[in-house]
Design a protein around this motif. Sequence first.
Motif, PDB file in Angstrom:
ATOM      1  N   TRP A   1      31.932  47.739  46.688  1.00  0.00           N
ATOM      2  CA  TRP A   1      32.948  47.777  45.269  1.00  0.00           C
ATOM      3  C   TRP A   1      34.404  47.676  45.902  1.00  0.00           C
ATOM      4  O   TRP A   1      34.782  48.202  47.031  1.00  0.00           O
ATOM      5  CB  TRP A   1      32.645  48.955  44.345  1.00  0.00           C
ATOM      6  CG  TRP A   1      31.282  48.992  43.889  1.00  0.00           C
ATOM      7  CD1 TRP A   1      30.123  49.098  44.240  1.00  0.00           C
ATOM      8  CD2 TRP A   1      31.074  48.636  42.349  1.00  0.00           C
ATOM      9  NE1 TRP A   1      29.294  49.105  43.159  1.00  0.00           N
ATOM     10  CE2 TRP A   1      29.899  48.761  42.082  1.00  0.00           C
ATOM     11  CE3 TRP A   1      32.144  48.407  41.341  1.00  0.00           C
ATOM     12  CZ2 TRP A   1      29.401  48.308  40.559  1.00  0.00           C
ATOM     13  CZ3 TRP A   1      31.604  48.197  39.955  1.00  0.00           C
ATOM     14  CH2 TRP A   1      30.198  48.250  39.861  1.00  0.00           C
ATOM     15  N   CYS A   2      34.940  46.917  45.234  1.00  0.00           N
ATOM     16  CA  CYS A   2      36.527  46.821  45.564  1.00  0.00           C
ATOM     17  C   CYS A   2      37.314  48.014  44.778  1.00  0.00           C
ATOM     18  O   CYS A   2      36.811  48.807  43.860  1.00  0.00           O
ATOM     19  CB  CYS A   2      37.051  45.656  45.001  1.00  0.00           C
ATOM     20  SG  CYS A   2      36.416  44.205  45.676  1.00  0.00           S
ATOM     21  N   ALA A   3      38.506  48.392  45.508  1.00  0.00           N
ATOM     22  CA  ALA A   3      39.069  49.451  44.836  1.00  0.00           C
ATOM     23  C   ALA A   3      39.466  49.303  43.189  1.00  0.00           C
ATOM     24  O   ALA A   3      39.610  50.348  42.547  1.00  0.00           O
ATOM     25  CB  ALA A   3      40.278  49.843  45.499  1.00  0.00           C
ATOM     26  N   ASN A   4      39.502  48.004  42.929  1.00  0.00           N
ATOM     27  CA  ASN A   4      39.810  47.667  41.783  1.00  0.00           C
ATOM     28  C   ASN A   4      38.735  47.742  40.700  1.00  0.00           C
ATOM     29  O   ASN A   4      38.828  47.308  39.459  1.00  0.00           O
ATOM     30  CB  ASN A   4      40.655  46.375  41.465  1.00  0.00           C
ATOM     31  CG  ASN A   4      39.798  45.309  42.110  1.00  0.00           C
ATOM     32  OD1 ASN A   4      38.705  45.306  42.123  1.00  0.00           O
ATOM     33  ND2 ASN A   4      40.656  44.085  42.394  1.00  0.00           N
ATOM     34  N   GLY A   5      37.446  48.080  40.960  1.00  0.00           N
ATOM     35  CA  GLY A   5      36.197  48.233  40.364  1.00  0.00           C
ATOM     36  C   GLY A   5      35.680  46.965  39.966  1.00  0.00           C
ATOM     37  O   GLY A   5      34.691  46.962  39.360  1.00  0.00           O
ATOM     38  N   THR A   6      35.803  45.969  40.915  1.00  0.00           N
ATOM     39  CA  THR A   6      34.950  44.797  40.628  1.00  0.00           C
ATOM     40  C   THR A   6      33.876  44.796  41.838  1.00  0.00           C
ATOM     41  O   THR A   6      34.339  45.655  42.969  1.00  0.00           O
ATOM     42  CB  THR A   6      35.659  43.435  41.133  1.00  0.00           C
ATOM     43  OG1 THR A   6      36.268  43.355  42.138  1.00  0.00           O
ATOM     44  CG2 THR A   6      36.721  43.087  39.871  1.00  0.00           C
ATOM     45  N   ALA A   7      32.876  44.231  41.767  1.00  0.00           N
ATOM     46  CA  ALA A   7      31.560  44.086  42.846  1.00  0.00           C
ATOM     47  C   ALA A   7      31.321  42.738  42.903  1.00  0.00           C
ATOM     48  O   ALA A   7      30.182  42.553  42.493  1.00  0.00           O
ATOM     49  CB  ALA A   7      30.526  45.066  42.378  1.00  0.00           C
ATOM     50  N   ASP A   8      32.305  42.131  43.665  1.00  0.00           N
ATOM     51  CA  ASP A   8      31.885  40.305  43.688  1.00  0.00           C
ATOM     52  C   ASP A   8      31.461  40.023  45.160  1.00  0.00           C
ATOM     53  O   ASP A   8      31.607  38.761  45.391  1.00  0.00           O
ATOM     54  CB  ASP A   8      33.080  39.519  43.240  1.00  0.00           C
ATOM     55  CG  ASP A   8      34.284  40.010  43.614  1.00  0.00           C
ATOM     56  OD1 ASP A   8      34.290  40.838  44.725  1.00  0.00           O
ATOM     57  OD2 ASP A   8      35.553  39.690  43.359  1.00  0.00           O
ATOM     58  N   GLY A   9      31.407  41.116  45.861  1.00  0.00           N
ATOM     59  CA  GLY A   9      30.866  40.630  47.376  1.00  0.00           C
ATOM     60  C   GLY A   9      32.117  40.524  47.944  1.00  0.00           C
ATOM     61  O   GLY A   9      31.824  40.220  49.297  1.00  0.00           O
ATOM     62  N   THR A  10      33.259  40.775  47.696  1.00  0.00           N
ATOM     63  CA  THR A  10      34.274  40.737  48.798  1.00  0.00           C
ATOM     64  C   THR A  10      34.588  42.101  49.402  1.00  0.00           C
ATOM     65  O   THR A  10      35.446  41.847  50.312  1.00  0.00           O
ATOM     66  CB  THR A  10      35.669  40.041  47.745  1.00  0.00           C
ATOM     67  OG1 THR A  10      35.759  41.002  46.722  1.00  0.00           O
ATOM     68  CG2 THR A  10      35.446  38.706  47.197  1.00  0.00           C
ATOM     69  N   CYS A  11      34.361  42.964  48.646  1.00  0.00           N
ATOM     70  CA  CYS A  11      34.709  44.176  49.707  1.00  0.00           C
ATOM     71  C   CYS A  11      33.829  45.036  50.438  1.00  0.00           C
ATOM     72  O   CYS A  11      32.539  45.123  49.534  1.00  0.00           O
ATOM     73  CB  CYS A  11      35.510  45.278  48.553  1.00  0.00           C
ATOM     74  SG  CYS A  11      36.881  44.435  47.524  1.00  0.00           S
ATOM     75  N   ALA A  12      33.997  45.718  51.293  1.00  0.00           N
ATOM     76  CA  ALA A  12      32.981  46.445  51.931  1.00  0.00           C
ATOM     77  C   ALA A  12      32.924  47.933  51.096  1.00  0.00           C
ATOM     78  O   ALA A  12      31.664  48.348  51.028  1.00  0.00           O
ATOM     79  CB  ALA A  12      33.263  46.664  53.214  1.00  0.00           C
TER      80      ALA A  12
HETATM   81  C1  LIG Z   1      39.876  42.970  43.059  1.00  0.00           C
HETATM   82  O1  LIG Z   1      40.134  43.079  44.228  1.00  0.00           O
HETATM   83  C2  LIG Z   1      39.444  42.160  45.180  1.00  0.00           C
HETATM   84  C3  LIG Z   1      39.960  42.335  46.358  1.00  0.00           C
HETATM   85  O2  LIG Z   1      41.094  42.688  46.691  1.00  0.00           O
HETATM   86  C4  LIG Z   1      39.749  40.641  44.522  1.00  0.00           C
HETATM   87  O3  LIG Z   1      39.226  39.613  45.340  1.00  0.00           O
HETATM   88  C5  LIG Z   1      39.791  40.369  43.058  1.00  0.00           C
HETATM   89  O4  LIG Z   1      40.199  39.297  42.847  1.00  0.00           O
HETATM   90  C6  LIG Z   1      40.317  41.642  42.268  1.00  0.00           C
HETATM   91  N1  LIG Z   1      39.756  41.529  40.957  1.00  0.00           N
HETATM   92  C7  LIG Z   1      40.544  41.784  40.027  1.00  0.00           C
HETATM   93  C8  LIG Z   1      39.794  41.548  38.460  1.00  0.00           C
HETATM   94  O5  LIG Z   1      41.661  42.168  40.016  1.00  0.00           O
END
Ligand SMILES: *[C@@H]1O[C@H](CO)[C@@H](O)[C@H](O)[C@H]1NC(C)=O
Length: 439
Positions: free
Chosen positions: A303-314
């Motif tokens: 999960w990313c710190a901003n609450g998304t889980a799109d595979g970009t964050c460890a």
């Molecule tokens: C959340 O953070 C990730 C990594 O920093 C970034 O790729 C993504 O676009 C962000 N998503 C939103 C909705 O801000």
Amino acid sequence: MQPTPTVSIAEMLRQIIILLTSAALSLQALPPLNVQVQGQLPRADGSDTRRPLRPLSFSPDGTFQVSIFEDLHFGENEEGPWGPEQDKLTVKVINEVLDKESAGLVVLNGDLITGENTFQHNSTAYINEMVAPMLERRLSWASTYGNHDYDVNISGALILERERRWRNSRTMSMVPGRDAGVSNYYLPVYPRKCCRRDCGSPELILWFFDSRGGNYFQEHRADGSAVPQPNWVDESVVRWFEETSAGLAAQYGRTIPSLAFVHIPTNASLTLQTEGGPGGGIDPNREPGINDDYNLAQQGQGWCANGTADGTCAYGGQDVPFMRAMAATQGLIGVFSGHDHGDTWCHRWDGLVPGMAVAGTGAALCFGQHSGYGGYGDWVRGSRQVRLSLETLRERKWEAETWIRLETGNVVGAVTLNATYGTDVYPATPNDKTYCTTC
Ligand SMILES: *[C@@H]1O[C@H](CO)[C@@H](O)[C@H](O)[C@H]1NC(C)=O
Ligand SMILES: *[C@@H]1O[C@H](CO)[C@@H](O)[C@H](O)[C@H]1NC(C)=O
Ligand SMILES: *[C@@H]1O[C@H](CO)[C@@H](O)[C@H](O)[C@H]1NC(C)=O
Ligand SMILES: *[C@@H]1O[C@H](CO)[C@@H](O)[C@H](O)[C@H]1NC(C)=O
Ligand SMILES: *[C@@H]1O[C@H](CO)[C@@H](O)[C@H](O)[C@H]1NC(C)=O
């Protein structure tokens, strides 16, 4: 003279009363957890919800033992052939362990069922097979739910509903709200057997947390894909824990020692594994156990710190409030997790290790042993045991003995979680494997 009919009727009545009284007494004398013979007949499916359970208590010898089964992963490949075979072996593991140990409580520490495989119409039916060993032995159990217990066709709420068909289940849900998950609750343990009203003061508190994860039940995105559920202990649960534990301390006027159970470990376990202690990591003689899941998977992973889980964050760091709450808890002896099947050690979380967000205050962070034949890995199946002594706790020594009972009957990793754990030297744990030969 012949006895008059009245005398003989009176005598008959007396005999009947004696018979009825002794029958009632013998019913009363039955052990409290007997679901077979007490009161009315159980329902056709063996479930029973009639009387509430007696609160947990230490044994007459002054000890209390927990047997932890984790990552049972029932319900894989359910239409066969290998799935049902491995579930049979999993039931055998539970039986082998419970035959050798003196469990006062069984903890099912998450990933009871592999929910991404199961059908909606019967996804929680696996609970019946899972709890049979406890019902046979009149033991009670308490669960936390894991990431695999949440998916499109299954949820913690449904598993809880199924569990509550048996009075032997102590699982509860004390924190409301979609973000809290389900298995957040506590169980007090009293010094001796007591009735519901007058138990006195508990000597130990068992805390259960839901680290969630997986996917939301029957929810889909516009593209039809499942909706991921965050995989950490939610802040609403952290606040509930802080308020409730402060309330208990105020009510009883002292610190009550405790254990915590949560399926997914925190980032503190990762830091201890990779950087902790002189030389770093896990010492096979000071923190005996298997250490194959390296780096281990922790809460907030993916999960990313901003609450998304799109595979970009460890890792998103969302477990920091929970770590803070654990570190701030006086008398917390250990936090017990599963999830990483290839890790079976305990490490003392004391002070700030470089990279760590929260300094530990002495609690042990422990893994159990992969107990199920479902789920990844072939590490020998087993179950972590934790034993507490009333006498030791009353000396304000917040210590526990712990060991792993393997399905082979052997015991490994027997240690004392005390003030010198981490410097005491123990035999290393062999890295043994077992396989399902009929799968
Ligand atoms: C959340 O953070 C990730 C990594 O920093 C970034 O790729 C993504 O676009 C962000 N998503 C939103 C909705 O801000
Ligand atoms: C659930 O249903 C499936 C398909 O009908 C079946 O194969 C499986 O055995 C069932 N599982 C349980 C635990 O009843
Ligand atoms: C969920 O259950 C339904 C009906 O029991 C089944 O058709 C479907 O394939 C299952 N979905 C998944 C992801 O297993
Ligand atoms: C998580 O652990 C890693 C590895 O030790 C560390 O680098 C990082 O700073 C930690 N982050 C937090 C928030 O604990
Ligand atoms: C902790 O337990 C170990 C093993 O039983 C023992 O050798 C050690 O002396 C204990 N430490 C303390 C501080 O009691």
